[in-house]
Design an enzyme around this catalytic site. Structure first.
Site, PDB file in Angstrom:
ATOM      1  N   GLN A  98       0.851  -1.187   0.000  1.00 38.44           N
ATOM      2  CA  GLN A  98       0.000   0.000   0.000  1.00 38.44           C
ATOM      3  C   GLN A  98       0.891   1.243   0.000  1.00 38.44           C
ATOM      4  O   GLN A  98       1.653   1.469   0.930  1.00 38.44           O
ATOM      5  CB  GLN A  98      -0.913   0.032   1.225  1.00 38.44           C
ATOM      6  CG  GLN A  98      -1.903   1.186   1.200  1.00 38.44           C
ATOM      7  CD  GLN A  98      -2.671   1.329   2.500  1.00 38.44           C
ATOM      8  OE1 GLN A  98      -2.079   1.570   3.545  1.00 38.44           O
ATOM      9  NE2 GLN A  98      -3.985   1.173   2.442  1.00 38.44           N
ATOM     10  N   TYR A 168      -6.137  10.864   3.826  1.00 36.50           N
ATOM     11  CA  TYR A 168      -4.716  10.982   3.567  1.00 36.50           C
ATOM     12  C   TYR A 168      -4.580  11.989   2.414  1.00 36.50           C
ATOM     13  O   TYR A 168      -5.569  12.526   1.936  1.00 36.50           O
ATOM     14  CB  TYR A 168      -4.128   9.620   3.220  1.00 36.50           C
ATOM     15  CG  TYR A 168      -3.857   8.730   4.431  1.00 36.50           C
ATOM     16  CD1 TYR A 168      -4.814   8.571   5.434  1.00 36.50           C
ATOM     17  CD2 TYR A 168      -2.661   8.054   4.564  1.00 36.50           C
ATOM     18  CE1 TYR A 168      -4.574   7.764   6.541  1.00 36.50           C
ATOM     19  CE2 TYR A 168      -2.410   7.236   5.672  1.00 36.50           C
ATOM     20  CZ  TYR A 168      -3.372   7.105   6.658  1.00 36.50           C
ATOM     21  OH  TYR A 168      -3.121   6.320   7.744  1.00 36.50           O
ATOM     22  N   ARG A 344      -9.940  -6.847  10.221  1.00 39.38           N
ATOM     23  CA  ARG A 344      -9.919  -7.161  11.650  1.00 39.38           C
ATOM     24  C   ARG A 344     -10.124  -8.638  11.948  1.00 39.38           C
ATOM     25  O   ARG A 344      -9.529  -9.181  12.890  1.00 39.38           O
ATOM     26  CB  ARG A 344     -10.997  -6.335  12.365  1.00 39.38           C
ATOM     27  CG  ARG A 344     -10.683  -4.862  12.465  1.00 39.38           C
ATOM     28  CD  ARG A 344     -11.919  -4.058  12.820  1.00 39.38           C
ATOM     29  NE  ARG A 344     -12.885  -4.065  11.721  1.00 39.38           N
ATOM     30  CZ  ARG A 344     -14.109  -3.567  11.807  1.00 39.38           C
ATOM     31  NH1 ARG A 344     -14.531  -3.032  12.940  1.00 39.38           N
ATOM     32  NH2 ARG A 344     -14.920  -3.585  10.755  1.00 39.38           N
TER      33      ARG A 344
END
Length: 407
Positions: A98, A168, A344
């Protein structure tokens, strides 16, 4: 309908199935370089059966990190990254890096370099003014993404994922609340999307057809005055027409303003209040309830938003959010999504996918307490799964589980 566990093609690469480990910052690079712990983290997930695992977060510049402990892409990082990709490949999975610039989410004090924001604003992390990059500095950001992509290819990655989400830097430029510029990068949606589109094209040019190139795109910021679904959909149409991307991973929420829209489930306010850096901790104690809102968890909780994109786009799409069981995966495939991404649930059970493949009735042990979120400041982990003998986990969810006799 795509079969979840059948081999699949993503751009120029082949994956053993359609399940991707989503990028979840690992907190295992204290010196901004790969560690054995980081390799072990991704090897375990790869051995657990995913088609591809995503290494997060690989900043494209030192000031593009959220703090100084995050890995950033430079030649010194390549040998460690190569060891990581080799370990993942040995387990039969592909590896994605990423890439992105944290922009206003960066901690300038920790990084020792300026945090970038599209327009003038005070950093909630440092309470200092952030730097507004000029067009020359933005061209350098674009170039940094291209260089980082080349290094990812050199390190043996199969794919790169460009971070256009969560406010971001590129995402902050898309957000009209944060982007009040009057130059070529501000104002109209065409201008606000310019940085993201330039980055995508530069990355594609840098890697050619050797790597798959995907992007994580906010469908909406979940903030009044922020990016909305209709605007994001138009950006996605433009990105598809540019032809630089092999797939879009659809996300939502803002790390600056509304992070829980991405996660859903319980809001771990008490735990965050203990670990946030000062002075952010002081502000959080005053405004934590407004910052960490609660959204009820349900399987496939971003699916309804993502359907707008599936109807309008022909390019491959990756569905994220509440992907923890075979039924939700099959629903995504039946509605035309090409891949699903899990986060998660794999922190709790790295081998969950193997278990689902063996028995499609398998249910994840993740309870959506989100106590994993504050662990990013140490080592990202499920608090119900200690990784060191004798580790003391002082988290409300763990305490409650012990009191209820469930742990």
């Amino acid at each position: 309908m795509n079969e979840v566990f059948a081999p699949a093609t993503l751009g120029p690469i082949s994956l053993r199935n359609r399940v991707i480990k989503a990028a979840t910052f690992e907190g295992r690079t204290p010196d901004a370089l790969v560690t054995d712990e980081l390799i072990a983290f991704h090897r375990e997930v790869a051995a657990g059966g995913v088609g591809m695992t995503t290494v997060a977060y690989c900043a494209v510049a030192p000031n593009g990190r959220t703090d100084r402990h995050q890995l950033w892409m430079r030649p010194e990082a390549v040998p460690g990254l190569r060891r990581l990709t080799e370990a993942v490949h040995a387990e039969g999975a592909a590896a994605s890096a990423q890439l992105g610039h944290a922009g206003p989410v960066a901690n300038a004090v920790s990084n020792g370099g300026p945090a970038y924001a599209p327009s003038r604003m005070i950093s909630p992390l440092t309470m200092r003014a952030m730097k507004v990059p000029d067009e020359a500095e933005l061209r350098e950001v674009v170039r940094a993404h291209a260089l980082a992509a080349r290094l990812a290819a050199e390190a043996g990655f199969d794919a790169v994922e460009i971070h256009f989400g969560h406010n971001y830097l590129a995402s902050a430029f898309l957000n009209p609340l944060l982007n009040r510029r009057t130059d070529r990068y501000g104002g109209s949606l065409t201008n606000r999307s310019r940085l993201a589109r330039e980055i995508a094209c530069a990355v594609r040019e840098a890697v050619g057809d050797g790597l798959a190139v995907t992007a994580k795109l906010n469908m909406e910021d979940g903030v009044a005055g922020g990016l909305t679904i209709p605007e994001s959909l138009q950006v996605a149409v433009w990105l598809e027409a540019d032809g630089a991307l092999d797939a879009l991973e659809l996300t939502a929420g803002s790390s600056l303003l509304n992070p829980m829209l991405l996660f859903h489930g319980a809001a771990p306010r008490r735990s965050f209040a203990k670990v946030l850096p000062i002075p952010a901790r002081w502000g959080f104690r005053l405004a934590g309830r407004a910052f960490l809102k609660e959204y009820p968890y349900e399987p496939g909780y971003l699916l309804e938003r993502a359907r707008h994109f599936r109807r309008e786009l022909s390019m491959p799409l990756i569905l994220l959010g509440g992907i923890t069981d075979h039924e939700t995966m099959r629903q995504a495939m039946s509605e035309g999504f090409d891949f699903v991404a899990m986060g998660r649930a794999l922190l709790r059970e790295p081998n969950l996918l193997q278990r689902i493949q063996a028995d499609t009735a398998t249910r994840s042990a993740c309870v959506h307490c989100n106590e994993c979120m504050p662990t990013i400041y140490t080592r990202t982990r499920c608090v119900f799964r200690p990784e060191q003998p004798g580790e003391r986990l002082d988290y409300p969810a763990v305490t409650a589980a012990r009191q209820n006799g469930t742990r």
